[in-house]
Design a protein around this motif. Structure first.
Motif, PDB file in Angstrom:
ATOM      1  N   GLY A 249       0.801  -1.218   0.000  1.00 43.22           N
ATOM      2  CA  GLY A 249       0.000   0.000   0.000  1.00 43.22           C
ATOM      3  C   GLY A 249       0.837   1.273   0.000  1.00 43.22           C
ATOM      4  O   GLY A 249       0.360   2.334  -0.417  1.00 43.22           O
ATOM      5  N   LYS A 250       2.093   1.177   0.483  1.00 46.07           N
ATOM      6  CA  LYS A 250       2.982   2.332   0.500  1.00 46.07           C
ATOM      7  C   LYS A 250       3.782   2.481  -0.791  1.00 46.07           C
ATOM      8  O   LYS A 250       4.463   3.497  -0.990  1.00 46.07           O
ATOM      9  CB  LYS A 250       3.947   2.228   1.683  1.00 46.07           C
ATOM     10  N   TYR A 251       3.731   1.477  -1.636  1.00 44.92           N
ATOM     11  CA  TYR A 251       4.499   1.500  -2.884  1.00 44.92           C
ATOM     12  C   TYR A 251       3.822   2.413  -3.908  1.00 44.92           C
ATOM     13  O   TYR A 251       2.593   2.391  -4.067  1.00 44.92           O
ATOM     14  CB  TYR A 251       4.626   0.077  -3.436  1.00 44.92           C
ATOM     15  N   ILE A 282      -8.321  -4.354   0.030  1.00 42.40           N
ATOM     16  CA  ILE A 282      -9.171  -3.248  -0.428  1.00 42.40           C
ATOM     17  C   ILE A 282      -8.429  -1.921  -0.285  1.00 42.40           C
ATOM     18  O   ILE A 282      -8.501  -1.047  -1.169  1.00 42.40           O
ATOM     19  CB  ILE A 282     -10.492  -3.234   0.364  1.00 42.40           C
ATOM     20  N   LYS A 283      -7.709  -1.762   0.818  1.00 39.47           N
ATOM     21  CA  LYS A 283      -6.953  -0.521   1.001  1.00 39.47           C
ATOM     22  C   LYS A 283      -5.925  -0.345  -0.109  1.00 39.47           C
ATOM     23  O   LYS A 283      -5.735   0.767  -0.624  1.00 39.47           O
ATOM     24  CB  LYS A 283      -6.260  -0.527   2.368  1.00 39.47           C
ATOM     25  N   GLN A 287      -5.974   2.836  -2.648  1.00 40.96           N
ATOM     26  CA  GLN A 287      -4.832   3.756  -2.674  1.00 40.96           C
ATOM     27  C   GLN A 287      -4.207   3.827  -4.061  1.00 40.96           C
ATOM     28  O   GLN A 287      -3.820   4.895  -4.528  1.00 40.96           O
ATOM     29  CB  GLN A 287      -3.776   3.310  -1.650  1.00 40.96           C
ATOM     30  N   LEU A 288      -4.122   2.696  -4.743  1.00 37.33           N
ATOM     31  CA  LEU A 288      -3.479   2.672  -6.056  1.00 37.33           C
ATOM     32  C   LEU A 288      -4.287   3.430  -7.110  1.00 37.33           C
ATOM     33  O   LEU A 288      -3.714   3.979  -8.061  1.00 37.33           O
ATOM     34  CB  LEU A 288      -3.276   1.223  -6.516  1.00 37.33           C
ATOM     35  N   THR A 289      -5.594   3.463  -6.967  1.00 35.18           N
ATOM     36  CA  THR A 289      -6.443   4.029  -8.025  1.00 35.18           C
ATOM     37  C   THR A 289      -7.013   5.399  -7.688  1.00 35.18           C
ATOM     38  O   THR A 289      -7.921   5.872  -8.371  1.00 35.18           O
ATOM     39  CB  THR A 289      -7.603   3.065  -8.329  1.00 35.18           C
ATOM     40  N   ARG A 582      -9.059  12.402   5.842  1.00 30.51           N
ATOM     41  CA  ARG A 582      -8.019  11.890   6.743  1.00 30.51           C
ATOM     42  C   ARG A 582      -8.373  10.474   7.218  1.00 30.51           C
ATOM     43  O   ARG A 582      -7.504   9.600   7.282  1.00 30.51           O
ATOM     44  CB  ARG A 582      -7.885  12.837   7.930  1.00 30.51           C
ATOM     45  N   ILE A 583      -9.643  10.257   7.520  1.00 29.20           N
ATOM     46  CA  ILE A 583     -10.083   8.920   7.940  1.00 29.20           C
ATOM     47  C   ILE A 583      -9.918   7.929   6.795  1.00 29.20           C
ATOM     48  O   ILE A 583      -9.491   6.790   6.998  1.00 29.20           O
ATOM     49  CB  ILE A 583     -11.546   8.970   8.415  1.00 29.20           C
ATOM     50  N   PHE A 584     -10.246   8.373   5.571  1.00 29.92           N
ATOM     51  CA  PHE A 584     -10.103   7.490   4.414  1.00 29.92           C
ATOM     52  C   PHE A 584      -8.647   7.099   4.200  1.00 29.92           C
ATOM     53  O   PHE A 584      -8.343   5.958   3.840  1.00 29.92           O
ATOM     54  CB  PHE A 584     -10.658   8.187   3.169  1.00 29.92           C
ATOM     55  N   ASP A 585      -7.727   8.044   4.436  1.00 27.71           N
ATOM     56  CA  ASP A 585      -6.302   7.733   4.296  1.00 27.71           C
ATOM     57  C   ASP A 585      -5.851   6.695   5.317  1.00 27.71           C
ATOM     58  O   ASP A 585      -4.849   6.004   5.102  1.00 27.71           O
ATOM     59  CB  ASP A 585      -5.469   9.009   4.454  1.00 27.71           C
ATOM     60  N   GLU A 586      -6.571   6.601   6.442  1.00 27.27           N
ATOM     61  CA  GLU A 586      -6.224   5.653   7.499  1.00 27.27           C
ATOM     62  C   GLU A 586      -7.152   4.435   7.450  1.00 27.27           C
ATOM     63  O   GLU A 586      -7.493   3.858   8.476  1.00 27.27           O
ATOM     64  CB  GLU A 586      -6.294   6.339   8.853  1.00 27.27           C
ATOM     65  N   PHE A 587      -7.563   4.078   6.250  1.00 25.93           N
ATOM     66  CA  PHE A 587      -8.416   2.896   6.038  1.00 25.93           C
ATOM     67  C   PHE A 587      -7.753   1.661   6.641  1.00 25.93           C
ATOM     68  O   PHE A 587      -6.539   1.535   6.655  1.00 25.93           O
ATOM     69  CB  PHE A 587      -8.626   2.709   4.530  1.00 25.93           C
ATOM     70  N   ASN A 588      -8.595   0.742   7.137  1.00 27.94           N
ATOM     71  CA  ASN A 588      -8.115  -0.493   7.774  1.00 27.94           C
ATOM     72  C   ASN A 588      -7.357  -0.186   9.065  1.00 27.94           C
ATOM     73  O   ASN A 588      -6.284  -0.725   9.326  1.00 27.94           O
ATOM     74  CB  ASN A 588      -7.231  -1.310   6.821  1.00 27.94           C
TER      75      ASN A 588
END
Length: 843
Positions: A249-251, A282-283, A287-289, A582-588
């Protein structure tokens, strides 16, 4: 009589029968230590069980350390495990005893049985004694190269333990490089996963001081490494898969084709039985798209089915965690889930916290095609035995109505709620009808016809009563009994405990007066008199404001209090889009479950009300640097809207002193004359106050039945308490006194809007209070919460006053706690402090 027979029941192994029990164990262990008789291991097991049992319940058996170590010379793995457990428990608190275990643990690390080698190595690394780290390097190096994968797995985690005991020893032994080699080349998936976890932790800690570690951490996010893990992801355990997915997810892919390659590799992970793996996948997809709108929408469509499947399976707690993530996605893209609304219907056996979340989702997905079905379902919940859920369902119906979907049918449903003989249903429906009338004024005739049949005596909840009063004032020309209902409520002013209701009552009776002056005149006079004498600062200030408006010019007062209004088009969202992103960025993560960003429940200043503790030293002493202060939120309020709809906004408090210099009229109900009662609104039109201030005041007082003031009220006398302008107190003394002294006064004051705006630079408050001989010893916090500690001393003696002041700029409230050496003077100081705070921000 014969003595009672002794019980033959043996004592519990967790309860020693006497003080000599531990001594007996010691002698028995010593006898067995050198014995090689058949069945000796069984005897050792029984004794070891007793020792572990005593240790578990808190009995000190450290005196058996030597005997336990001697008895560990066996090939029985059960005895080994119990011995390692005993050694690990006492090694950290008794480093000297830990030294006795080194030899036999190192010997076991070379045992032929890989299970014993792994257990010994794990126990050796768990000693956590700093002066024994030199003995760990050799066994760890051998363990990383061991032929058995279990030993290698234990060795990897042992390296991480060594790093936390002595980072320099770990780095000097070149263990990170060995872990990296194992991560990329080991055949066992669990060893690879442990290497990844350990290296992430080590390199993250070392990155701040080592450029090499920083480069290595970045190398973990390189394309070859990420693809290496993705190609092996099916070999990993569920925990390891989550670890790999977090890394992926960080890539940041360099090309669009990489994004599709990664999603193709992870496609089957969406079908995994474990919810954590599905959410982590899912995260990655989301994040990729993010930058690809069309693909991002397709991702929503793809992840819908796995999430809905997870929600319907597993425990309620697991369902709630998954449902929280689904709730976040529904709020971001409700149209995608609009066809799946039936999945969000509440089941009778679901916990209330799951039902509440589903109701919010039903509200979000409602549109033209499904509104009728959703509202019909929600109306069924209104009769639910679970009252909080019934309330939420009624609110959901109202929210859907405010979204402009099939309003006609929804208004009819809400009016039916008003006719139900349930107090909580009527209360919630009243609040929603008020909001509907603000947005759809054309429905006023139908709504008022039903609301007029509701007795105010049957409405007890403050918000519902405030809504009813608002409608009585807003539509008093259409409600025949409105002036008389308002009058009865004013007669019971003292019995009304809600400030919100009293504020609404003041505004409603003013509006009613402008529309039906002869019938409301007496009620208005009584309301203003009661408001001026009210203990609540906001109620008092509003009554005084209305009185002065009428005193100045009735026409102006009508334009201010009851101007022509436009329908409300959009109601404010309770959560800003920035927080949602901000909450969406911290998904999962827990942020989604709590529905707030992580900093709001991890940072100290967001954990709740401040508590004074030993952390006074962490606050800035004296003046605070303006560079470290977060600007307070700008206070914007429309005065007309503030008067018309007090429940929608927090009122800005006026001066905090009831003793401000004004001539408040005294009220005497017997002074209302019949002639004054028959005056029409035209007789109230006073063109100006200039040159006629006293005549205007007397005229309005007489007309409203407030009585003629014989003489102006005397200005309040200045406080008798005098403070030392050069008082000095060191932080240590302040802290000591604060702990020892009881709280003399604890109150909440209102801060003026100008004062709130001035708090963008908290230094201004420190200088302002210092001008009143009240000195700041510490301050801290950030918007919207600021915390200050003040002190002051009497001018004529060394008596000290201590103050904790917490100001919330959002609510414009200040919570004040005062402690004093001289308790008898605390009230006078409280008045002085309140007066000084009320002047803050004034020119």
């Amino acid at each position: 009589m014969a003595p009672p027979a002794q019980s033959q029941r043996s004592p519990s192994p967790s309860q020693p029968s006497g003080k000599g029990e531990v001594s007996d164990l010691k002698s028995q262990l010593r006898q067995l230590a050198g014995s090689r008789a058949p069945g000796i291991d069984d005897s050792k097991r029984e004794l070891f069980k007793k020792v572990i049992s005593y240790m578990t319940v808190g009995i000190d058996v450290s005196s058996l350390f030597g005997e336990m170590v001697m008895c560990s010379a066996t090939s029985d793995i059960v005895l080994k495990k119990m011995c390692y457990l005993y050694v690990g428990n006492y090694a950290k608190v008794n480093p000297d005893l830990a030294l006795l275990t080194i030899n036999f643990l190192q010997r076991d690390c070379k045992d032929e049985d890989p299970m014993i080698r792994g257990l010994a190595l794990r126990s050796l690394c768990s000693l956590r004694v700093a002066n024994l780290v030199e003995y760990l390097v050799g066994p760890l190096g051998s363990g990383l190269k061991d032929n058995n994968n279990y030993v290698r797995t234990v060795a990897v985690m042992g390296v991480l333990k060594l790093y936390h005991i002595s980072a320099s020893t770990c780095v000097d032994a070149d263990f990170p490089a060995m872990l990296k080699h194992s991560m990329l080349n080991d055949s066992d998936a669990q060893v690879v996963a442990n290497c990844l976890s350990a290296l992430q932790e080590i390199w993250s800690s070392e990155a701040s001081s080592s450029e090499e570690a920083s480069r290595e951490r970045e190398a973990l996010l390189s394309k070859p490494v990420v693809y290496y893990f993705l190609n092996r992801i099916k070999e990993f355990s569920e925990w390891a898969q989550c670890l790999v997915l977090e890394l992926v997810g960080k890539y940041v892919p360099l090309e669009t084709s990489e994004i599709f390659d990664i999603m193709n590799l992870l496609e089957d992970r969406l079908q995994h039985a474990n919810g954590a793996v599905v959410l982590a996948t899912i995260k990655v997809f989301l994040q990729l798209t993010l930058s690809m709108t069309d693909v991002h929408q397709q991702v929503y469509e793809r992840i819908k089915a796995p999430l809905l499947t997870l929600v319907s399976s597993g425990s309620p707690e697991q369902s709630y965690a998954v449902l929280s993530h689904l709730h976040l996605l529904v709020m971001r893209a409700p149209y995608i889930f609009s066809s799946d609304y039936k999945h969000f219907y509440c089941q009778y056996n679901e916990p209330s916290y799951v039902k509440k979340l589903k109701l919010e989702m039903l509200t979000a997905v409602a549109n033209e095609s499904n509104t009728y079905e959703i509202v019909t379902e929600l109306c069924e919940y209104a009769a639910n035995v679970d009252i909080p859920i019934a309330r939420e369902s009624i609110r959901a119906v109202g929210k859907i109505a405010l979204q402009q979907y099939d309003v006609n049918a929804i208004v009819d449903r809400l009016l039916q709620f008003l006719e139900m003989e349930k107090d909580y249903v009527t209360a919630e429906a009243l609040v929603l009808v008020k909001d509907l009338l603000r947005k759809y004024p054309q429905w006023s005739q139908d709504c008022i016809a039903v609301v007029g049949n509701i007795s105010s005596k049957n409405v007890q909840e403050p918000k519902a009563k405030a809504a009813l009063i608002w409608m009585l004032g807003e539509y008093s020309q259409d409600m025949h009994d409105a002036p008389y209902i308002l009058e009865s409520l004013i007669d019971n002013w003292e019995e009304e405990h809600s400030a919100e209701v009293r504020l609404h009552l003041l505004t409603a009776v003013m509006k009613c007066f402008f529309k039906r002056p002869p019938e409301t005149q007496k009620a208005l006079g009584a309301a203003l008199a009661a408001g001026l004498a009210d203990f609540h600062q906001d109620v008092h200030d509003r009554a005084l404001f209305y009185y002065r408006l009428l005193q100045y010019n009735v026409s102006v007062a009508q334009r201010v209090v009851d101007p022509p209004k436009q329908a409300v088009s959009v109601f404010a969202d309770t959560q800003s889009s920035e927080i949602k992103d901000r909450i969406f960025d911290e998904f999962n993560s827990l942020s989604v479950v709590y529905q707030k960003p992580s900093y709001m429940f991890t940072d100290k200043e967001h954990r709740g009300p401040f508590e004074f503790s030993d952390e006074l030293g962490n606050l800035s002493i004296g003046a605070e640097s303006t560079d470290t202060v977060v600007p307070a939120q700008r206070v914007e309020a429309n005065d007309k809207d503030l008067l018309l709809s007090v429940s929608e906004k927090e009122e800005s408090g006026g001066p905090s002193n009831n003793g401000s210099a004004y001539s408040a009229p005294s009220y005497d109900g017997s002074s209302v004359s019949a002639a004054a009662s028959s005056q029409m609104l035209s007789e109230l039109a006073i063109s100006t106050v200039t040159g006629h201030a006293s005549q205007s005041s007397l005229a309005i007082d007489d007309l409203l039945g407030l009585g003629l003031p014989v003489a102006p009220a005397p200005a309040p006398s200045p406080p008798l308490l005098k403070l030392n302008s050069k008082a000095v107190l060191d932080p240590g003394t302040f802290q000591q006194k604060w702990r020892q002294l009881p709280i003399s006064s604890s109150q909440e004051y209102s801060v003026s809007p100008r004062g709130v705006a001035a708090l963008t630079a908290p230094q201004t408050l420190l200088r302002h209070m210092q001008g009143h001989s009240i000195h700041c010893i510490a301050s801290g916090g950030q918007s919207p919460n600021y915390k200050f500690f003040f002190f002051a001393q009497k001018a004529e003696e060394s008596s000290t006053f201590l103050v904790e002041c917490i100001i919330n700029t959002s609510s414009a409230k200040a919570q004040i706690k005062i402690k004093a050496d001289d308790q008898s003077a605390s009230e006078a100081f409280s008045t002085l402090f309140q007066s000084a705070l009320s002047e803050f921000g004034l020119p």
